[in-house]
Design a protein around this motif. Structure first.
Motif, PDB file in Angstrom:
ATOM      1  N   VAL A   1      21.053  31.396  37.945  1.00  0.00           N
ATOM      2  CA  VAL A   1      19.752  30.932  37.337  1.00  0.00           C
ATOM      3  C   VAL A   1      18.930  30.810  38.564  1.00  0.00           C
ATOM      4  CG1 VAL A   1      18.572  29.145  36.332  1.00  0.00           C
ATOM      5  CG2 VAL A   1      20.702  29.900  35.298  1.00  0.00           C
TER       6      VAL A   1
ATOM      7  N   TYR B   1      16.140  33.475  39.627  1.00  0.00           N
ATOM      8  CA  TYR B   1      14.465  33.011  39.908  1.00  0.00           C
ATOM      9  C   TYR B   1      13.843  33.340  41.249  1.00  0.00           C
ATOM     10  CZ  TYR B   1      10.640  29.729  39.823  1.00  0.00           C
ATOM     11  OH  TYR B   1       9.233  29.317  40.088  1.00  0.00           O
TER      12      TYR B   1
ATOM     13  N   ALA C   1      16.067  39.070  36.351  1.00  0.00           N
ATOM     14  CA  ALA C   1      15.701  38.494  35.064  1.00  0.00           C
ATOM     15  C   ALA C   1      16.813  38.385  34.136  1.00  0.00           C
ATOM     16  CB  ALA C   1      14.895  39.305  34.519  1.00  0.00           C
TER      17      ALA C   1
ATOM     18  N   SER D   1      18.550  35.198  32.502  1.00  0.00           N
ATOM     19  CA  SER D   1      18.761  34.741  31.185  1.00  0.00           C
ATOM     20  C   SER D   1      20.093  34.538  30.752  1.00  0.00           C
ATOM     21  CB  SER D   1      17.958  35.906  30.178  1.00  0.00           C
ATOM     22  OG  SER D   1      18.584  37.097  30.680  1.00  0.00           O
TER      23      SER D   1
ATOM     24  N   LEU E   1      21.405  31.141  31.758  1.00  0.00           N
ATOM     25  CA  LEU E   1      20.809  30.045  30.693  1.00  0.00           C
ATOM     26  C   LEU E   1      21.683  30.127  29.509  1.00  0.00           C
ATOM     27  CD1 LEU E   1      17.075  30.169  31.256  1.00  0.00           C
ATOM     28  CD2 LEU E   1      18.591  28.497  32.109  1.00  0.00           C
ATOM     29  N   MET E   2      21.999  31.369  29.076  1.00  0.00           N
ATOM     30  CA  MET E   2      22.757  31.506  27.741  1.00  0.00           C
ATOM     31  C   MET E   2      24.122  30.859  28.134  1.00  0.00           C
ATOM     32  SD  MET E   2      22.054  34.854  25.810  1.00  0.00           S
ATOM     33  CE  MET E   2      22.283  36.092  27.135  1.00  0.00           C
TER      34      MET E   2
END
Length: 181
Positions: free
Chosen positions: A17, A21, A65, A69, A72-73
């Motif tokens: 993450v 970012y 990206a 994502s 986070l999942m």
């Protein structure tokens, strides 16, 4: 999900993450290192789909990206098994592009890159474990086998019941024939 699983997944996903970012916001700092890898991958991507982007910075942003994502999942426990597999897939080109120790002549840089490759292999192992983790629930293979066994036993019971009822019917018919009338 147990607290240990939740904590482990959050800890494992954190690096994806944060670095995803950072890489999304500033892909230019990685472009020089990623260029040799993206140049080799670009023809394959064009062959797969002609409109797929092949510019180095765009691919870095796309990878970033995906890492954010999927990270986070994984951290939230939503689709954590597929997310772990996706993160494992993004880790391979990042490792090849970012830490090519086989190209280093400087022993300090070579050692540093080897350590990063080993770190990424450890992350890959953790991601594979996360992808295989069923959260304490039986896996699809066990559930399928259990259902098949249950169905087989149900069918055997139905056959035994049908045979028993057929024997009773035969006896009843035999007895009915012997009765006068």
């Amino acid at each position: 999900m147990t607290p240990v699983r939740s904590l482990a997944r959050a800890m494992l996903s954190g690096i994806f993450v944060v670095s995803g970012y950072r890489n999304f916001r500033a892909p230019g700092r990685l472009a020089v290192a990623a260029k040799p890898v993206t140049d080799k991958v670009a023809p394959v991507l064009k062959k797969a789909h002609p409109s797929f982007p092949t510019e180095t910075e765009t691919l870095i942003r796309l990878n970033a990206a995906v890492q954010v994502s999927a990270g986070l999942m994984l951290a939230t426990g939503r689709f954590s098994r597929p997310a772990a597999l996706v993160l494992a897939g993004t880790l391979v080109p990042v490792t090849i592009a970012g830490h090519p120790f086989w190209n280093n002549d400087d022993p300090i840089a070579k050692n540093n890159n080897q350590i990063h490759v080993l770190k990424n292999l450890g992350l890959l192992g953790g991601l594979l474990l996360a992808a295989a983790d069923t959260g304490g629930k039986p896996g699809l293979r066990w559930r399928t086998g259990h259902r098949i066994g249950h169905s087989r036993r149900s069918m055997q019971r139905a056959v035994r019941t049908a045979r028993r009822e057929a024997r009773i019917a035969v006896r009843s018919a035999s007895t009915a024939r012997r009765l006068p009338g």
